[in-house]
Design a protein around this motif. Structure first.
Motif, PDB file in Angstrom:
ATOM      1  N   ASN A  40       0.814  -1.219   0.000  1.00  8.36           N
ATOM      2  CA  ASN A  40       0.000   0.000   0.000  1.00  8.36           C
ATOM      3  C   ASN A  40       0.841   1.259   0.000  1.00  8.36           C
ATOM      4  O   ASN A  40       0.467   2.263   0.589  1.00  8.36           O
ATOM      5  CB  ASN A  40      -0.940   0.007   1.215  1.00  8.36           C
ATOM      6  N   PHE A  41       1.970   1.224  -0.633  1.00 10.27           N
ATOM      7  CA  PHE A  41       2.868   2.374  -0.613  1.00 10.27           C
ATOM      8  C   PHE A  41       2.191   3.615  -1.178  1.00 10.27           C
ATOM      9  O   PHE A  41       2.411   4.724  -0.747  1.00 10.27           O
ATOM     10  CB  PHE A  41       4.121   2.051  -1.437  1.00 10.27           C
ATOM     11  N   ALA A  42       1.344   3.395  -2.202  1.00 12.59           N
ATOM     12  CA  ALA A  42       0.803   4.545  -2.940  1.00 12.59           C
ATOM     13  C   ALA A  42      -0.402   5.204  -2.292  1.00 12.59           C
ATOM     14  O   ALA A  42      -0.868   6.219  -2.763  1.00 12.59           O
ATOM     15  CB  ALA A  42       0.457   4.118  -4.362  1.00 12.59           C
ATOM     16  N   SER A  43      -0.956   4.647  -1.218  1.00 12.35           N
ATOM     17  CA  SER A  43      -2.117   5.322  -0.626  1.00 12.35           C
ATOM     18  C   SER A  43      -2.038   5.337   0.891  1.00 12.35           C
ATOM     19  O   SER A  43      -1.467   4.446   1.521  1.00 12.35           O
ATOM     20  CB  SER A  43      -3.408   4.659  -1.088  1.00 12.35           C
ATOM     21  N   MET A  44      -2.660   6.381   1.479  1.00 10.02           N
ATOM     22  CA  MET A  44      -2.538   6.569   2.925  1.00 10.02           C
ATOM     23  C   MET A  44      -3.674   5.862   3.669  1.00 10.02           C
ATOM     24  O   MET A  44      -4.717   5.578   3.075  1.00 10.02           O
ATOM     25  CB  MET A  44      -2.544   8.061   3.222  1.00 10.02           C
ATOM     26  N   PRO A  45      -3.485   5.599   4.961  1.00 11.06           N
ATOM     27  CA  PRO A  45      -4.542   4.921   5.714  1.00 11.06           C
ATOM     28  C   PRO A  45      -5.788   5.794   5.860  1.00 11.06           C
ATOM     29  O   PRO A  45      -5.697   7.020   5.789  1.00 11.06           O
ATOM     30  CB  PRO A  45      -3.908   4.678   7.099  1.00 11.06           C
ATOM     31  N   LYS A  46      -6.928   5.135   6.065  1.00 12.16           N
ATOM     32  CA  LYS A  46      -8.182   5.879   6.231  1.00 12.16           C
ATOM     33  C   LYS A  46      -8.163   6.676   7.531  1.00 12.16           C
ATOM     34  O   LYS A  46      -7.510   6.288   8.494  1.00 12.16           O
ATOM     35  CB  LYS A  46      -9.354   4.891   6.307  1.00 12.16           C
ATOM     36  N   GLY A  47      -8.920   7.781   7.545  1.00 11.98           N
ATOM     37  CA  GLY A  47      -9.023   8.576   8.764  1.00 11.98           C
ATOM     38  C   GLY A  47     -10.314   8.276   9.507  1.00 11.98           C
ATOM     39  O   GLY A  47     -10.924   7.222   9.303  1.00 11.98           O
ATOM     40  N   SER A  51       3.808   8.875  -0.536  1.00 12.04           N
ATOM     41  CA  SER A  51       2.354   8.757  -0.749  1.00 12.04           C
ATOM     42  C   SER A  51       1.658   7.896   0.299  1.00 12.04           C
ATOM     43  O   SER A  51       0.451   7.990   0.456  1.00 12.04           O
ATOM     44  CB  SER A  51       2.069   8.243  -2.159  1.00 12.04           C
ATOM     45  N   TYR A  52       2.389   7.056   1.070  1.00 12.73           N
ATOM     46  CA  TYR A  52       1.696   6.307   2.124  1.00 12.73           C
ATOM     47  C   TYR A  52       1.317   7.229   3.283  1.00 12.73           C
ATOM     48  O   TYR A  52       0.550   6.864   4.162  1.00 12.73           O
ATOM     49  CB  TYR A  52       2.533   5.112   2.635  1.00 12.73           C
ATOM     50  N   ARG A  53       1.886   8.475   3.269  1.00 11.68           N
ATOM     51  CA  ARG A  53       1.484   9.456   4.294  1.00 11.68           C
ATOM     52  C   ARG A  53       0.509  10.480   3.730  1.00 11.68           C
ATOM     53  O   ARG A  53      -0.306  11.045   4.446  1.00 11.68           O
ATOM     54  CB  ARG A  53       2.732  10.195   4.825  1.00 11.68           C
ATOM     55  N   TYR A  54       0.630  10.773   2.442  1.00  7.60           N
ATOM     56  CA  TYR A  54      -0.231  11.801   1.852  1.00  7.60           C
ATOM     57  C   TYR A  54      -0.314  11.506   0.368  1.00  7.60           C
ATOM     58  O   TYR A  54       0.652  11.689  -0.361  1.00  7.60           O
ATOM     59  CB  TYR A  54       0.379  13.184   2.107  1.00  7.60           C
ATOM     60  N   ASP A  55      -1.482  11.039  -0.096  1.00 10.49           N
ATOM     61  CA  ASP A  55      -1.489  10.551  -1.476  1.00 10.49           C
ATOM     62  C   ASP A  55      -2.037  11.559  -2.473  1.00 10.49           C
ATOM     63  O   ASP A  55      -2.646  12.564  -2.112  1.00 10.49           O
ATOM     64  CB  ASP A  55      -2.157   9.169  -1.579  1.00 10.49           C
ATOM     65  N   ALA A  56      -1.782  11.266  -3.731  1.00 11.24           N
ATOM     66  CA  ALA A  56      -2.085  12.212  -4.815  1.00 11.24           C
ATOM     67  C   ALA A  56      -3.587  12.452  -4.966  1.00 11.24           C
ATOM     68  O   ALA A  56      -4.017  13.557  -5.286  1.00 11.24           O
ATOM     69  CB  ALA A  56      -1.488  11.691  -6.118  1.00 11.24           C
ATOM     70  N   ASP A  57      -4.414  11.417  -4.711  1.00  9.79           N
ATOM     71  CA  ASP A  57      -5.868  11.590  -4.859  1.00  9.79           C
ATOM     72  C   ASP A  57      -6.394  12.604  -3.864  1.00  9.79           C
ATOM     73  O   ASP A  57      -7.235  13.443  -4.181  1.00  9.79           O
ATOM     74  CB  ASP A  57      -6.593  10.259  -4.603  1.00  9.79           C
ATOM     75  N   PHE A  58      -5.899  12.509  -2.651  1.00 15.23           N
ATOM     76  CA  PHE A  58      -6.347  13.429  -1.601  1.00 15.23           C
ATOM     77  C   PHE A  58      -5.982  14.859  -2.002  1.00 15.23           C
ATOM     78  O   PHE A  58      -6.803  15.769  -1.948  1.00 15.23           O
ATOM     79  CB  PHE A  58      -5.656  13.042  -0.283  1.00 15.23           C
ATOM     80  N   GLU A  81       8.162   1.909  -9.161  1.00 13.34           N
ATOM     81  CA  GLU A  81       8.444   0.500  -9.456  1.00 13.34           C
ATOM     82  C   GLU A  81       9.924   0.272  -9.758  1.00 13.34           C
ATOM     83  O   GLU A  81      10.497  -0.739  -9.377  1.00 13.34           O
ATOM     84  CB  GLU A  81       7.565   0.000 -10.614  1.00 13.34           C
ATOM     85  N   VAL A  82      10.561   1.262 -10.418  1.00 14.45           N
ATOM     86  CA  VAL A  82      12.002   1.148 -10.706  1.00 14.45           C
ATOM     87  C   VAL A  82      12.766   1.074  -9.381  1.00 14.45           C
ATOM     88  O   VAL A  82      13.647   0.227  -9.189  1.00 14.45           O
ATOM     89  CB  VAL A  82      12.472   2.376 -11.518  1.00 14.45           C
ATOM     90  N   LEU A  83      12.373   1.957  -8.454  1.00 12.24           N
ATOM     91  CA  LEU A  83      13.072   1.981  -7.163  1.00 12.24           C
ATOM     92  C   LEU A  83      12.775   0.725  -6.353  1.00 12.24           C
ATOM     93  O   LEU A  83      13.631   0.204  -5.652  1.00 12.24           O
ATOM     94  CB  LEU A  83      12.680   3.226  -6.375  1.00 12.24           C
TER      95      LEU A  83
END
Ligand SMILES: Cc1cc2nc3c(=O)[nH]c(=O)nc-3n(C[C@H](O)[C@H](O)[C@H](O)COP(=O)(O)OP(=O)(O)OC[C@H]3O[C@@H](n4cnc5c(N)ncnc54)[C@H](O)[C@@H]3O)c2cc1C
Ligand code: SF4
Length: 445
Positions: free
Chosen positions: A6-13, A169-176, A252-254
């Motif tokens: 889940n690297f790309a999205s943050m946990p629900k609040g 992004s696991y702390r603050y994601d682009a969608d938000f 993904e490269v990293l």
């Protein structure tokens, strides 16, 4: 180490019910000390009171009117040392979780499609903002709310500054962020991306190109390096390069590069923790956080340190990096370290580290990330040669108006304060907008 998918999205609040239940613990203090604890004047005392009285729309309106990045701040503020530190409920049990309530209310407004902010008729003034980080966005939104035509010039291909290209992004994601950005754009703010203002005197020239005022909010995108003369080494990165590539399509490269490897991160601040935790989540075999002082002296928040420990990061405190081991293919192989001990308290009350002779050792590492400080990029003062800067290239301003030494040019955020917080950058944007409106009114008179 285990890889976190889940690297790309943050946990629900908080859900709305949880936020209301939390607000019900509020003591409704008359003087609302939490509100004085917020650097951006978001006024939690008022929005929590409104929520307690089930005036949900009113609560959301309070946040949005006071802080255009209320959602980002709800996620990213170290609230335990800001608003929540002032909360009187602490004396009875524990502080109200203000940041989580704030985030929940903003997300609720998106779910409900609430549009609570609008811009008036244009007043004919055009203002240029250089940089679309929190300071630039906040200033632009405040000016748009007062009728100015605002154009933001942004060097990156997407707006947001550090909250788009730095914070993982696991702390603050682009969608938000996209939701919050949409609200700013809906006020009529124009954002020109891939539009750096970097030529000699180019920032000052904006004044001759029809803009009545300019706000400089370019942040700190240069990196302090242990050995500035060592360049182009495979596997040796600055925190800025590493974190930006994670958020710039290189995840993904990293991941392929880091999986199963040994990573060493140099530094003890929040940025170092972000790097170390990211490497751990990407599947590094071992991640070492190398810090020359003690654990308790780390500038990173305690909560961040605990999260990093829980992610499996090894803390190598009281160790000073002195050199890199680089092979003949110019690939990093290791760091040379020397152990340190804390000497007596220095003038600033902080015990300083001193190296212990004869304790040099070598830590093998496939990747080394230097997170020892962000600073203004080297040639930044060329963009505004008449604006007064200090020895660190930080812009000098009058803090009550954000005015610089050049008439019509204002500045705020990290490029003035040095490394700060999102909420402080938001406040600078608000202060500058007020300063710019006063300046424009003075010109009309
Ligand atoms: C890795 C990291 C994690 C952080 N985590 C947190 C956190 O959890 N909580 C918190 O409160 N704070 C955090 N911070 C600090 C916070 O992000 C900053 O204080 C804040 O972003 C500063 O805002 P700013 O607008 O001044 O600058 P920035 O966010 O740096 O934005 C500056 C913008 O200007 C653009 N720019 C630069 N030069 C030019 C130019 N010549 N022309 C046009 N555009 C230009 C840049 O591309 C960038 O978009 C973190 C910082 C880092 C580095
Ligand atoms: S913006 Fe940050 S400091 Fe201010 S009230 Fe909200 S969470 Fe607290």
């Amino acid at each position: 180490m285990e890889q976190n998918e889940n690297f790309a999205s943050m946990p629900k609040g908080f859900s709305l019910d949880q936020a209301i239940a939390e607000a019900e613990r509020c003591l409704l203090c008359h003087d609302a000390p939490c509100s004085t604890g917020c650097p951006a004047g978001t006024d939690p005392g008022t929005f929590i009171r409104k929520l307690r009285l089930k005036n949900i729309t009113g609560a959301i309106r309070t946040i949005k009117e006071n802080n255009i990045l209320g959602g980002a701040c709800g996620v990213l503020c170290p609230a335990a040392r800001l608003c929540e530190q002032e909360c009187c409920a602490t004396e009875i049990s524990r502080p109200i979780e203000i940041a989580k309530i704030q985030r929940c209310l903003i997300e609720h407004s998106w779910d409900r499609g609430l549009k609570l902010l609008s811009a008036p008729e244009k007043n004919g003034s055009q203002v240029a903002v250089v940089g679309s980080g929190p300071a630039g966005l906040s200033c632009a939104a405040e000016l748009a709310k007062r009728g100015c035509q605002v154009t933001i010039f942004e060097a990156h291909s997407e707006p947001g500054g550090v909250i788009r290209y730095g914070v993982p992004s696991y702390r603050y994601d682009a969608d938000f962020f996209a939701h919050e950005l949409q609200e700013i754009k809906s006020l009529g703010v124009e954002i020109r991306c891939d539009a750096p203002i970097r030529g000699e005197g180019e920032a000052e020239r904006l004044l001759q190109n029809g803009y009545a005022a300019v706000f400089l909010a370019t942040g700190l995108w240069g990196a302090a390096r242990l050995k500035p003369e060592v360049a182009d080494v495979d596997g040796l990165l600055s925190s800025v390069e590493f974190l930006a590539s994670l958020r710039d399509g290189q995840l993904e490269v990293l991941r392929d590069r880091i999986k199963g490897s040994t990573v060493a991160v140099i530094g003890g601040g929040s940025v170092a923790i972000d790097c170390a935790e990211s490497a751990a989540k990407l599947g590094a075999r071992d991640v070492y956080l190398v810090y020359r002082r003690s654990f308790t002296q780390m500038p990173a928040e305690k909560s961040e340190q605990i999260e990093a420990l829980e992610s499996g990061v090894h803390f190598l405190v009281l160790n000073q990096p002195v050199d890199f081991v680089i092979n003949h293919h110019r690939k990093i192989e290791a760091i040379r370290l020397v152990r340190t001990r804390l000497a007596e308290t220095s003038g600033n009350g902080r015990r300083t580290p001193e190296t212990i002779p004869g304790t040099e050792w070598v830590l093998n590492a496939d990747i080394v990330i230097e997170a020892i400080g962000n600073r203004a990029v080297t040639d930044s003062s060329r963009w505004y040669p008449n604006v007064q800067v200090d020895g660190q290239r930080l812009i000098q301003t009058d803090s009550s108006t954000c005015r610089t030494s050049v008439e019509g040019i204002f500045a705020g955020g990290d490029i003035v304060r040095g490394p700060g917080l999102v909420v402080e950058a938001v406040q600078d944007g608000k202060t500058a907008a007020r300063g710019i409106m006063e300046y424009l009114a003075g010109k009309e008179v």
